[in-house]
Design an enzyme around this catalytic site. Sequence first.
Site, PDB file in Angstrom:
ATOM      1  N   ARG A  15       0.832  -1.195   0.000  1.00 64.80           N
ATOM      2  CA  ARG A  15       0.000   0.000   0.000  1.00 64.80           C
ATOM      3  C   ARG A  15       0.876   1.259   0.000  1.00 64.80           C
ATOM      4  O   ARG A  15       2.080   1.199   0.184  1.00 64.80           O
ATOM      5  CB  ARG A  15      -0.931  -0.009   1.212  1.00 64.80           C
ATOM      6  N   LYS A  75       1.493   1.834   7.415  1.00 68.75           N
ATOM      7  CA  LYS A  75       1.846   1.021   8.578  1.00 68.75           C
ATOM      8  C   LYS A  75       2.709   1.800   9.561  1.00 68.75           C
ATOM      9  O   LYS A  75       3.290   2.837   9.252  1.00 68.75           O
ATOM     10  CB  LYS A  75       2.581  -0.245   8.132  1.00 68.75           C
ATOM     11  N   TYR A  94      -1.256   4.344  10.717  1.00 67.58           N
ATOM     12  CA  TYR A  94      -1.592   3.365  11.744  1.00 67.58           C
ATOM     13  C   TYR A  94      -0.385   3.216  12.667  1.00 67.58           C
ATOM     14  O   TYR A  94       0.762   3.129  12.205  1.00 67.58           O
ATOM     15  CB  TYR A  94      -1.915   2.000  11.122  1.00 67.58           C
ATOM     16  N   HIS A  96      -0.845   1.413  16.276  1.00 68.65           N
ATOM     17  CA  HIS A  96      -1.036   0.201  17.081  1.00 68.65           C
ATOM     18  C   HIS A  96       0.052   0.099  18.158  1.00 68.65           C
ATOM     19  O   HIS A  96       0.794  -0.869  18.243  1.00 68.65           O
ATOM     20  CB  HIS A  96      -1.025  -1.040  16.192  1.00 68.65           C
ATOM     21  N   GLU A 118      -6.107   4.496  13.849  1.00 66.87           N
ATOM     22  CA  GLU A 118      -7.027   3.573  14.509  1.00 66.87           C
ATOM     23  C   GLU A 118      -7.710   4.148  15.743  1.00 66.87           C
ATOM     24  O   GLU A 118      -8.623   3.510  16.289  1.00 66.87           O
ATOM     25  CB  GLU A 118      -6.314   2.271  14.879  1.00 66.87           C
ATOM     26  N   SER A 220     -21.462 -13.425  24.516  1.00 66.84           N
ATOM     27  CA  SER A 220     -20.108 -13.849  24.876  1.00 66.84           C
ATOM     28  C   SER A 220     -20.000 -14.199  26.359  1.00 66.84           C
ATOM     29  O   SER A 220     -20.223 -13.359  27.228  1.00 66.84           O
ATOM     30  CB  SER A 220     -19.112 -12.741  24.538  1.00 66.84           C
ATOM     31  N   ILE A 269      -4.246  -9.201  15.594  1.00 67.73           N
ATOM     32  CA  ILE A 269      -2.821  -9.351  15.903  1.00 67.73           C
ATOM     33  C   ILE A 269      -2.101  -8.010  16.018  1.00 67.73           C
ATOM     34  O   ILE A 269      -1.139  -7.879  16.776  1.00 67.73           O
ATOM     35  CB  ILE A 269      -2.131 -10.271  14.859  1.00 67.73           C
ATOM     36  N   ASP A 270      -2.568  -6.977  15.296  1.00 72.47           N
ATOM     37  CA  ASP A 270      -1.945  -5.655  15.412  1.00 72.47           C
ATOM     38  C   ASP A 270      -2.060  -5.100  16.825  1.00 72.47           C
ATOM     39  O   ASP A 270      -1.254  -4.254  17.228  1.00 72.47           O
ATOM     40  CB  ASP A 270      -2.591  -4.669  14.435  1.00 72.47           C
TER      41      ASP A 270
END
Length: 373
Positions: A15, A75, A94, A96, A118, A220, A269-270
């Site tokens: 990207r 990223k 992003y 994270h 995010e 849940s 996972i991030d």
Amino acid sequence: MRIGVPTEIKSDEFRVGLVPGSVRELTARGHEVVVQSGAGGGIFADDAVYERAGAKILPTAEAVFDAADMIVKVKEPQAVEYKRLKPHQILFTYLHLAPDPEQARGLMASGAAAIAYETVTDAAGGLPLLAPMSEVAGRLSIEAAAIALRRPAGGRGVLMGGVPGVRPAKVVVLGGGVVGTHAARMAAGLGADVTIIDKSLPRLRQLDELFQGRVHTLASTMHAIEMEVMEADVVIGAVLVAGASAPKLVTRDMLKSMKRGAVLVDVSIDQGGCFETSRPTTHAHPTFEVDGIIHYCVANMPGAVPVTSAQALNNATLPFVLKLADKGLAAFDRDPHLAAGLNVRDGRIMHSAVAASLGFDRLDGGKARSAAA
């Protein structure tokens, strides 16, 4: 303002932070855009395309970082990148940070203002810059699971939709947000037996209405998760706590009761992953096996479809890029939703959930420091 777009250097990341159409919008408003040569190669946009959109092409990442007031990426910055940041610069990408204290400390040391896609919010309480990649990742998660289920890949040898006279795969989706909804849509479309587990009863009611009985919903609880995972051929981890580490919903002990060759796809996972046995993988080596269970934990899933992903991401990020380009950090005063994206500024962690997940406090006038220090 001068905006810089370096080439993404994370493994198998194709990207680009700004597509040519976004560059044209910025330059039409009087801003300068500098793009590293080859940055758009992953989406088949060569330097000439960017030049026609109004960008200036620079030969190296160093030149882009040196020239820019704001860096726009996809990223999280790798170590070599955050070491290039300067105190006057804005980084918009992003991040994270919750599971990544090394990156957090690197950004703090840079003195730059780091804004995370995010954690930018909207008036409805959503995460508008995370949503497009969550849509892509949710859909890709089922494609990845279908491939990993094949026997040559180590999986159970189950066809996602089955055939007449043979049961389809049982797919369990943990989390009914954007990722989970799109994963369920894809799995149900292939004919799988799909169950979504979420802690929000209002959301489960929405999902029940959306899918019109084609997907099962469950509230849940630990018991519900254990029972469903035990019977699953595929489990999609799609839980999110904005800015914070993902909760570990599937433990290693639970793997022992699962079907051999079942597949776990950890889209969280991030944010550290929602399976205890998860660890980040790459597109080059996407899976690993623990106790007979296949794990797919690629940390940049949308990077595999960069033409779709980069455009979808820019559709969401461009209005915020324009605000920052027009107003700089003063844009925070007019847009509290953009301000919610601020994770690091002047050597401080500014987002409370990120600070808590990292074990950082905000003592000494807000100066973030490690609780273990």
